[in-house]
Design an enzyme around this catalytic site. Structure first.
Site, short mmCIF file in Angstrom:
data_model
loop_
_atom_site.label_atom_id
_atom_site.label_comp_id
_atom_site.label_asym_id
_atom_site.label_seq_id
_atom_site.Cartn_x
_atom_site.Cartn_y
_atom_site.Cartn_z
N ALA A 9 0.82 -1.21 0.00
CA ALA A 9 0.00 0.00 0.00
C ALA A 9 0.85 1.26 0.00
CB ALA A 9 -0.93 -0.01 1.21
N GLY A 11 2.46 2.71 -2.71
CA GLY A 11 2.57 3.45 -3.98
C GLY A 11 1.80 4.76 -3.97
N ARG A 15 -1.09 7.76 -11.65
CA ARG A 15 -2.12 7.77 -12.69
C ARG A 15 -3.51 8.08 -12.11
NH1 ARG A 15 -0.36 1.83 -14.56
NH2 ARG A 15 0.41 1.86 -12.42
N ASP A 104 -4.47 -2.39 -3.99
CA ASP A 104 -5.36 -1.70 -4.95
C ASP A 104 -6.18 -2.68 -5.77
OD1 ASP A 104 -3.45 -2.73 -6.63
OD2 ASP A 104 -3.13 -0.88 -7.76
N ASN A 224 -5.73 1.60 -11.31
CA ASN A 224 -4.60 2.52 -11.39
C ASN A 224 -5.05 3.91 -11.82
OD1 ASN A 224 -2.76 0.44 -10.76
ND2 ASN A 224 -2.72 -0.22 -12.87
N TYR A 362 -36.37 20.95 16.72
CA TYR A 362 -35.00 20.50 16.98
C TYR A 362 -34.91 19.92 18.38
CZ TYR A 362 -30.15 20.36 18.27
OH TYR A 362 -28.93 19.93 18.73
C1 UD1 Z 1 1.15 -5.19 -10.28
C2 UD1 Z 1 1.96 -6.41 -10.79
C3 UD1 Z 1 1.24 -6.96 -12.02
C4 UD1 Z 1 -0.17 -7.34 -11.68
C5 UD1 Z 1 -0.93 -6.14 -11.10
C6 UD1 Z 1 -2.27 -6.58 -10.59
C7 UD1 Z 1 4.30 -5.97 -10.25
C8 UD1 Z 1 5.63 -5.59 -10.78
N1 UD1 Z 1 3.28 -5.99 -11.11
O1 UD1 Z 1 1.21 -4.21 -11.30
O2 UD1 Z 1 1.95 -8.11 -12.49
O3 UD1 Z 1 -0.84 -7.81 -12.83
O4 UD1 Z 1 -0.20 -5.59 -9.98
O5 UD1 Z 1 -3.00 -5.48 -10.13
O6 UD1 Z 1 4.20 -6.27 -9.08
N2 UD1 Z 1 3.46 -0.50 -4.20
C9 UD1 Z 1 4.25 -0.24 -3.10
N3 UD1 Z 1 5.52 0.20 -3.29
C10 UD1 Z 1 6.05 0.36 -4.52
C11 UD1 Z 1 5.24 0.10 -5.65
C12 UD1 Z 1 3.96 -0.34 -5.45
O7 UD1 Z 1 3.82 -0.40 -1.96
O8 UD1 Z 1 7.22 0.75 -4.61
C13 UD1 Z 1 2.07 -0.99 -4.01
C14 UD1 Z 1 1.05 -0.07 -4.61
O9 UD1 Z 1 0.57 0.86 -3.67
C15 UD1 Z 1 -0.06 -1.04 -5.05
C16 UD1 Z 1 0.68 -2.35 -5.27
O10 UD1 Z 1 1.94 -2.21 -4.67
O11 UD1 Z 1 -1.02 -1.21 -4.04
C17 UD1 Z 1 0.83 -2.67 -6.74
O12 UD1 Z 1 1.56 -1.65 -7.37
P1 UD1 Z 1 1.16 -1.06 -8.77
O13 UD1 Z 1 2.16 -0.04 -9.14
O14 UD1 Z 1 -0.26 -0.69 -8.80
O15 UD1 Z 1 1.41 -2.35 -9.68
P2 UD1 Z 1 0.75 -2.66 -11.08
O16 UD1 Z 1 1.42 -1.85 -12.12
O17 UD1 Z 1 -0.71 -2.59 -11.00
CA CA Z 2 -2.12 -1.73 -9.61
#
Ligand code: UD1
Ligand code: CA
Length: 454
Positions: A9, A11, A15, A104, A224, A362
């Site tokens: 959680a 990120g 986007r 997410d 996203n 009231y």
């Molecule tokens: C990720 C997967 C993808 C999968 C998709 C499903 C990877 C590399 N890719 O892609 O294969 O199909 O989820 O929804 O894992 N987060 C962190 N720290 C970071 C980056 C992300 O905590 O440095 C968290 C984000 O908050 C998010 C989750 O990890 O909740 C997934 O990150 P996100 O960037 O949304 O990955 P996707 O591109 O959706």
């Molecule tokens: Ca995602």
């Protein structure tokens, strides 16, 4: 076998164009992270950890509102999902089996976790990826198989044109042998299109990998972007309608009706348009809710009619009629058989059985007995500018129109207040309290007045 869950959680969700962490974006007014935590809590992990990062204080603040035992791990820089899991090494090293979930992807559920865990244990592999086939795999990691054998996850941006056509995708939920995960995490590199440490590369690094394909494709759906979030909302909304209709709830149209995922409604209750029902609300049988009502964290009994009502953190017992245009603010209890009419506001009060508050009134911080009748336009003056005080009204009292009750004040059982009175003293039971001057009649007054003016 001990189990731990790591929820990602941290990120930013660029986007999504939000000033809050993406996982706090809401589906049916509940943060996506909340949906994922509910699934994890229902599964019953020994340990639950949440990776925070971007605006971590907001995520922490949300977690404070929940009752479960959750440890947070702070990821300083958002270097990718692999780097995120690395922050929870302490948790990983303390259990036998680790489940990683994306914060997410709100539609993951305890049932899928249970079934995939059984699959993971029986397969004997070191990692199991939960996958599903979806119509539009854009943006998701693709499941790469060689001769049917699952070998790798390829991120969308790193796919060859051929790989991009694969519709089986990574849900972002996995089971790992904890030791294998702990060994693989330090070996991740950021040699990819995004320059991030991908958790998905662990599959190749660990080698012994299996895929559990869910028959419910929705479990992979993540958001996203706002558009994706909107689509999740629509899907979630339809799911709630379906569940409620299966429970015997009636809808003539769905227009403007939003019902939260945790709301429970009894059979033969009709929900009318533009009605929003949220939080942990429960509604009984045979009610009519709406139109244009907003009910949040309330307990509503059977045979209740709420017409154009706003009610928050309140309890309404059976056979009550409220509205049109009334508001119940937090801490209100409306007992059986009460009638509340138009332009009535009630706050932090207990209204006894069969009492009637029919118009323009009231009541704040009040304890009202049974069978009380409020005339039109009564007010409890509960606030003196510094402190708030309570008003007590005994059963079967009659509060005349336009009575002001200056709290703290008591009106005894069967007592009456005269219309227009401002009551500052305790009114004994069975008595009448009138506070107003005699009517003076000045005869032919209008004529005199007109003459003087000339
Ligand atoms: C990720 C997967 C993808 C999968 C998709 C499903 C990877 C590399 N890719 O892609 O294969 O199909 O989820 O929804 O894992 N987060 C962190 N720290 C970071 C980056 C992300 O905590 O440095 C968290 C984000 O908050 C998010 C989750 O990890 O909740 C997934 O990150 P996100 O960037 O949304 O990955 P996707 O591109 O959706
Ligand atoms: Ca995602």
């Amino acid at each position: 076998m001990t189990t731990g869950c790591v929820i990602l959680a941290g990120g930013e969700g660029k986007r999504m164009k939000s000033e809050r962490p993406k996982v706090l974006c809401e589906v049916l007014k509940k943060p996506m992270l909340g949906w994922v935590l509910d699934a994890a809590e229902e599964f019953g992990f020994d340990e639950i950890g949440v990776i925070t990062g971007f605006k971590c204080e907001l995520t922490e603040e949300y977690l404070q509102t929940r009752s479960g035992n959750i440890t947070t791990y702070y990821q300083k820089k958002q270097l990718g999902t692999g780097d995120a899991v690395k922050q929870a090494m302490e948790l990983v090293k303390g259990v036998d089996c680790v489940c990683v979930l994306n914060g997410d992807a709100p539609f993951i559920n305890a049932e899928t976790l249970r079934r995939s865990f059984e699959f993971h244990k029986s397969s004997g592999e070191d990692v199991t990826v939960i996958t599903a086939e979806i119509d539009d795999p854009t943006g998701y990691g693709r499941i790469i198989r060689e001769n049917g054998e699952f070998t790798a996850i390829r991120e969308h941006k790193d796919c060859s044109p051929e790989e991009a056509k694969i519709c089986e995708v990574n849900s972002g939920a996995y089971w790992f042998n904890a030791k294998a995960l702990a060994a693989a995490l330090p070996r991740l590199t950021s040699n990819n299109a995004n320059g991030e440490f991908y958790l998905t590369d662990c599959v190749e690094l660990i080698g012994r990998a299996g895929a559990f394909t869910s028959d419910d494709p929705d479990i992979v759906l993540g958001a996203n972007t706002r558009k994706a979030l909107f689509e999740l909302n629509e899907k979630a909304r339809e799911r709630v309608f379906e569940r409620l209709m299966n429970d015997g709830v009636d809808f003539i149209v769905k227009d403007g009706i939003i019902i939260g995922p945790d709301v429970k409604i009894g059979c033969d209750t009709l929900v009318l348009p533009n009605t929003v029902i949220l939080g942990k609300t429960t509604i009984g049988k045979n009610c009519e809710i709406g139109a244009n009502s907003h009910i949040e964290d309330c307990v509503i009994g059977d045979n209740v009619k709420l017409d154009n009502v706003k009610a928050v953190e309140s309890t309404v017992e059976d056979n009550v009629k409220i509205g049109p245009f009334a508001q119940l603010r937090p801490g209100t209890v409306i007992r059986r058989g009460v009638k509340i009419g138009d332009f009535v506001e009630i706050k932090n009060s207990d209204i006894g059985e069969n009492t009637s508050v029919a118009h323009l009134t009231y009541l704040g911080d009040s304890d009202v007995g049974r069978g009380v009748n409020f005339g039109c336009g009564c007010v409890t003056a509960n606030y003196d500018g510094v402190n708030k005080f309570r008003t007590e009204i005994g059963s079967n009292a009659f509060i005349g129109c336009n009575t002001n009750l200056i709290a703290p004040v008591k009106v005894g059982e069967n007592a009456t207040t005269g219309a227009g009175s401002t009551i500052t003293k305790e009114v004994p039971p069975n008595s009448l309290a009138v506070e107003r001057s005699q009517t003076r009649i000045i005869e032919n007054w209008q004529k005199n007045f007109k003459r003087k003016k000339k």
